[in-house]
Design an enzyme around this catalytic site. Structure first.
Site, PDB file in Angstrom:
ATOM      1  N   LYS A 184       0.848  -1.206   0.000  1.00  0.00           N
ATOM      2  CA  LYS A 184       0.000   0.000   0.000  1.00  0.00           C
ATOM      3  C   LYS A 184       0.875   1.244   0.000  1.00  0.00           C
ATOM      4  O   LYS A 184       2.051   1.220   0.413  1.00  0.00           O
ATOM      5  CB  LYS A 184      -0.955   0.027   1.196  1.00  0.00           C
ATOM      6  CG  LYS A 184      -0.291   0.089   2.586  1.00  0.00           C
ATOM      7  CD  LYS A 184       0.040   1.493   3.060  1.00  0.00           C
ATOM      8  CE  LYS A 184       0.851   1.473   4.353  1.00  0.00           C
ATOM      9  NZ  LYS A 184       1.637   2.631   4.636  1.00  0.00           N
TER      10      LYS A 184
ATOM     11  N   ALA B  79       9.850  -0.334   4.599  1.00  0.00           N
ATOM     12  CA  ALA B  79       9.769   0.668   3.531  1.00  0.00           C
ATOM     13  C   ALA B  79       8.595   1.630   3.660  1.00  0.00           C
ATOM     14  O   ALA B  79       8.508   2.596   2.915  1.00  0.00           O
ATOM     15  CB  ALA B  79       9.682  -0.050   2.186  1.00  0.00           C
TER      16      ALA B  79
ATOM     17  N   GLY C  81       4.448  -4.166   3.789  1.00  0.00           N
ATOM     18  CA  GLY C  81       4.728  -5.521   3.298  1.00  0.00           C
ATOM     19  C   GLY C  81       4.426  -6.590   4.336  1.00  0.00           C
ATOM     20  O   GLY C  81       3.753  -7.582   4.036  1.00  0.00           O
ATOM     21  N   GLY C  82       4.886  -6.385   5.568  1.00  0.00           N
ATOM     22  CA  GLY C  82       4.624  -7.360   6.641  1.00  0.00           C
ATOM     23  C   GLY C  82       3.134  -7.482   6.929  1.00  0.00           C
ATOM     24  O   GLY C  82       2.619  -8.578   7.160  1.00  0.00           O
TER      25      GLY C  82
ATOM     26  N   ASP D 172      -2.237  -1.612  10.228  1.00  0.00           N
ATOM     27  CA  ASP D 172      -2.398  -1.569   8.762  1.00  0.00           C
ATOM     28  C   ASP D 172      -3.043  -2.834   8.183  1.00  0.00           C
ATOM     29  O   ASP D 172      -3.381  -2.863   6.995  1.00  0.00           O
ATOM     30  CB  ASP D 172      -1.023  -1.416   8.078  1.00  0.00           C
ATOM     31  CG  ASP D 172      -0.487   0.002   8.158  1.00  0.00           C
ATOM     32  OD1 ASP D 172      -1.263   0.915   8.496  1.00  0.00           O
ATOM     33  OD2 ASP D 172       0.708   0.191   7.872  1.00  0.00           O
TER      34      ASP D 172
END
Ligand code: C5P
Length: 315
Positions: A11, A102, A106-107, A141
């Protein structure tokens, strides 16, 4: 089926405003989140013994309980003990394409894929709302990574209100391979510098939500007006991450001068993105940046904005 594979999308934040301190120690946020076509592949597979095994092809990704994807499987095992007893253990395999540390979630995307994958594998029949509620226990998230597309996120970031998608737009992403930013550090530093701007979340929080809902950014999104979206990109966390990392600021200036619709840092960074109206424009900007920075100095990706985040793929 003994296994399911999912594509789990990263995202970006088109808008991130820090409103104030919450009683639970987190920050109250008002955000616009957007799935993009840069994705990991996550496979969940039934294995005999009642345990969780995790493998990832990226050396910086832990394979123990400090990995959110591992914790997602452990949470479902704890919540559905009888079913997980019958089903046995699970092997999670993550093929990483999303840069680590980043600001691209991702996680969180991996954890969302494990929740959805195990829901299918164990035939739990959970609704999207139930999955998002479980996801919120693991990280702020992750509910968005289940919902996907374009959404307003409020509260800790876990309250999701899906918007009309922004198909057709593209993002050029830029991240230095050497640099990652800790999210807790970014929020802690923001609090130290800007706590005097915080409003009382109980009384003034809803006003901030309403302000975004009636803002030019929302009009731009509802009209799918890429130019106006680009002009109204905003992220409060830039105020602490960019001064701490002048090299990120320098890349932001270079990207912004390439002629896209607008440039912003995603989440707590350090990834920067420029929006464009077409793949050709995005490729041209990426090419220009590649002529200026070597691969070891700057990772560059071109990704479409997506209307979903998780997609089943063939095993
Ligand atoms: O929820 P998640 O584990 O992703 O958050 C990581 C860290 O980021 C939190 O421990 C907290 O320090 C910070 N954070 C915050 N307010 C939020 C989300 C995250 O302060 N709404």
């Amino acid at each position: 089926m003994d296994s399911y594979s999912l594509s789990a999308a990263a995202k970006i934040n088109l808008y991130l405003e820090v409103v104030g301190d919450r009683p639970d120690g987190y920050h109250e946020l008002v955000m616009v989140m957007q799935s993009i076509g840069l994705a990991d592949r996550v496979t969940v597979r039934r294995i005999g013994p009642h345990q969780i095994q995790l493998r990832c092809d990226h050396p910086d990704v832990p394979s123990d309980a400090s990995n959110l994807a591992y914790r997602a499987a452990a949470l479902l095992q704890a919540r559905f003990p009888q079913i997980s007893e019958q089903q046995g253990g699970v092997e999670i395999t993550i093929e990483k394409n999303i840069p680590v540390g980043a600001g691209l979630a991702g996680g969180s995307a991996n954890a969302a894929a494990v929740l959805v994958g195990l829901d299918l594998l164990w035939q739990l029949g959970l609704t999207q709302i139930e999955l998002q509620t479980l996801a919120a226990e693991l990280g702020s998230d992750i509910p968005f990574c289940i919902a996907g597309g374009t959404a307003i996120a409020t509260g800790r970031g876990e309250q999701i209100d899906t918007l009309h998608g922004l198909d057709g737009l593209y993002a050029v992403l830029a991240k230095s391979p050497q640099l990652s930013v800790s999210t807790p550090w970014a929020y802690k530093t923001y609090r130290q510098a800007f706590a005097d701007t915080y409003v009382d979340v109980q009384t003034a929080g809803p006003t901030r939500h309403d302000r975004l809902r009636s803002s030019p950014m929302m009009t731009a999104i509802s009209q799918q007006d890429g130019g106006a979206i680009g002009r109204h990109l905003y992220n409060d966390l830039e105020k602490v991450v960019l001064p701490a990392h002048p090299e990120v600021n320098e890349v932001k200036t270079a990207l912004a001068n390439c002629g896209g619709l607008g440039t912003l840092m995603s989440g707590s960074g350090p990834t920067l993105f420029t929006l464009t109206a077409s793949r050709a424009d995005a490729e041209a900007i990426a090419q220009h940046m590649r002529s200026r920075y070597s691969e070891s100095e700057l990772g560059l990706w071109v990704a479409p904005l997506l209307s979903t985040s998780l997609r089943l793929v063939k095993t």
